[in-house]
Motif scaffolding. Structure first.
Motif, mmCIF file in Angstrom:
data_model
loop_
_atom_site.group_PDB
_atom_site.id
_atom_site.type_symbol
_atom_site.label_atom_id
_atom_site.label_comp_id
_atom_site.label_asym_id
_atom_site.label_seq_id
_atom_site.Cartn_x
_atom_site.Cartn_y
_atom_site.Cartn_z
ATOM 1 N N HIS A 92 0.808 -1.220 0.000
ATOM 2 C CA HIS A 92 0.000 0.000 0.000
ATOM 3 C C HIS A 92 0.846 1.277 0.000
ATOM 4 O O HIS A 92 0.707 2.133 -0.888
ATOM 5 C CB HIS A 92 -0.925 0.002 1.216
ATOM 6 C CG HIS A 92 -1.539 1.338 1.484
ATOM 7 N ND1 HIS A 92 -2.648 1.798 0.798
ATOM 8 C CD2 HIS A 92 -1.171 2.339 2.337
ATOM 9 C CE1 HIS A 92 -2.942 3.009 1.222
ATOM 10 N NE2 HIS A 92 -2.062 3.363 2.143
ATOM 11 N N HIS A 93 1.722 1.434 0.980
ATOM 12 C CA HIS A 93 2.421 2.711 1.169
ATOM 13 C C HIS A 93 3.324 3.050 -0.007
ATOM 14 O O HIS A 93 3.304 4.178 -0.502
ATOM 15 C CB HIS A 93 3.225 2.667 2.464
ATOM 16 C CG HIS A 93 3.925 3.944 2.786
ATOM 17 N ND1 HIS A 93 3.255 5.072 3.222
ATOM 18 C CD2 HIS A 93 5.236 4.288 2.713
ATOM 19 C CE1 HIS A 93 4.125 6.050 3.420
ATOM 20 N NE2 HIS A 93 5.330 5.607 3.111
ATOM 21 N N HIS A 94 4.099 2.102 -0.457
ATOM 22 C CA HIS A 94 5.009 2.386 -1.569
ATOM 23 C C HIS A 94 4.252 2.663 -2.864
ATOM 24 O O HIS A 94 4.725 3.439 -3.699
ATOM 25 C CB HIS A 94 6.004 1.239 -1.753
ATOM 26 C CG HIS A 94 7.065 1.213 -0.696
ATOM 27 N ND1 HIS A 94 8.048 0.247 -0.644
ATOM 28 C CD2 HIS A 94 7.294 2.040 0.362
ATOM 29 C CE1 HIS A 94 8.835 0.473 0.391
ATOM 30 N NE2 HIS A 94 8.398 1.550 1.014
ATOM 31 N N SER A 95 3.091 2.063 -3.039
ATOM 32 C CA SER A 95 2.308 2.348 -4.244
ATOM 33 C C SER A 95 1.775 3.780 -4.219
ATOM 34 O O SER A 95 1.718 4.443 -5.262
ATOM 35 C CB SER A 95 1.155 1.357 -4.382
ATOM 36 O OG SER A 95 0.180 1.538 -3.371
ATOM 37 N N VAL A 96 1.408 4.285 -3.037
ATOM 38 C CA VAL A 96 0.972 5.674 -2.929
ATOM 39 C C VAL A 96 2.148 6.614 -3.185
ATOM 40 O O VAL A 96 2.023 7.630 -3.877
ATOM 41 C CB VAL A 96 0.340 5.951 -1.548
ATOM 42 C CG1 VAL A 96 -0.034 7.422 -1.410
ATOM 43 C CG2 VAL A 96 -0.908 5.089 -1.350
ATOM 44 N N GLU A 97 3.308 6.274 -2.625
ATOM 45 C CA GLU A 97 4.489 7.099 -2.868
ATOM 46 C C GLU A 97 4.844 7.135 -4.348
ATOM 47 O O GLU A 97 5.305 8.167 -4.853
ATOM 48 C CB GLU A 97 5.671 6.585 -2.047
ATOM 49 C CG GLU A 97 5.529 6.887 -0.569
ATOM 50 C CD GLU A 97 6.753 6.541 0.242
ATOM 51 O OE1 GLU A 97 6.922 7.146 1.308
ATOM 52 O OE2 GLU A 97 7.536 5.667 -0.182
ATOM 53 N N GLU A 98 4.624 6.047 -5.040
ATOM 54 C CA GLU A 98 4.936 6.016 -6.469
ATOM 55 C C GLU A 98 4.066 7.009 -7.233
ATOM 56 O O GLU A 98 4.524 7.615 -8.214
ATOM 57 C CB GLU A 98 4.759 4.596 -7.013
ATOM 58 C CG GLU A 98 5.258 4.398 -8.420
ATOM 59 C CD GLU A 98 6.755 4.655 -8.588
ATOM 60 O OE1 GLU A 98 7.143 5.090 -9.698
ATOM 61 O OE2 GLU A 98 7.524 4.432 -7.625
#
Length: 209
Positions: A52-58
């Motif tokens: 979840h978190h890294h996909s939002v950061e992307e």
């Protein structure tokens, strides 16, 4: 900007869970409850942080490259993406290692997480909103927060209660580019990589004043 506020909030939970990871590494990693704690730590790290978190950061990374014309293949964005990949490998190692070996990996991974969060809080999040607004993007759409991510958030909070966060005196923390191991090696820092000539001149003038 909602996406930046949301990422900052998630960073606070991830930072706390990194302390729970340290607590696990420092004590109790051989008994039956530690087996459950390790499984849940892996589930949170893989599902919430790497998923979840890294996909939002992307989403933020892509907007910075497209709208703010921040370089994607060098500098802070390249460093952060490389560290995301390294974290994924470390989580795999944590899951597959022997209990004693996992304690070593857990301590290293907690340090990686905390140093990474420091960079993102003091460089990425601090610099992003102004650059996106200057590029004409006043609000970046926040991706949905699915039920699975909400369940993982609750798991993170439970881990923090179960394993009260610990600190590691060997982990060097700090704001800005100077504490980053990549600084002056394969990243010249935020001023050199992202700032415009006007920014360098303007802030240099403030320093002289």
């Amino acid at each position: 900007m909602k996406i930046i506020d949301s990422l900052a909030k998630e960073h606070r939970l991830i930072d706390e869970v990194s302390g729970s990871l340290l607590r696990w590494a420092f004590s109790g990693w051989e008994d039956s409850s530690a087996v459950i704690d390790r499984r849940d730590l892996v589930r949170f790290l893989r599902g919430f942080v790497l998923g979840h978190h890294h996909s939002v950061e992307e989403v933020l990374f892509v907007a910075l490259a497209d709208v703010a014309e921040v370089p994607a293949n060098r500098g802070p964005l390249a460093v952060l993406r490389r560290e995301h990949a390294a974290m994924a490998a470390s989580v795999d190692d944590f899951e597959s290692a022997t209990p004693e070996g996992a304690a070593v990996v857990a301590r290293e991974l907690a340090g990686e997480l905390r140093q990474h969060l420091d960079k993102e809080n003091s460089v990425l999040l601090r610099e992003s909103q102004r650059r996106l607004v200057d590029g004409g993007l006043w609000e970046l759409e926040l991706p949905p927060f699915p039920a699975k991510s909400a369940d993982l958030w609750a798991l993170g909070e439970d881990l923090v209660t179960r394993l009260p966060p610990a600190d590691d005196e060997d982990t060097i923390r700090g704001d800005g580019c100077i504490p980053c191991p990549s600084f002056a090696v394969d990243c010249r820092g935020i001023e050199a990589e992202w700032w415009s000539d006007w920014e360098r001149s303007h802030y240099a003038g403030l320093d002289e004043g």
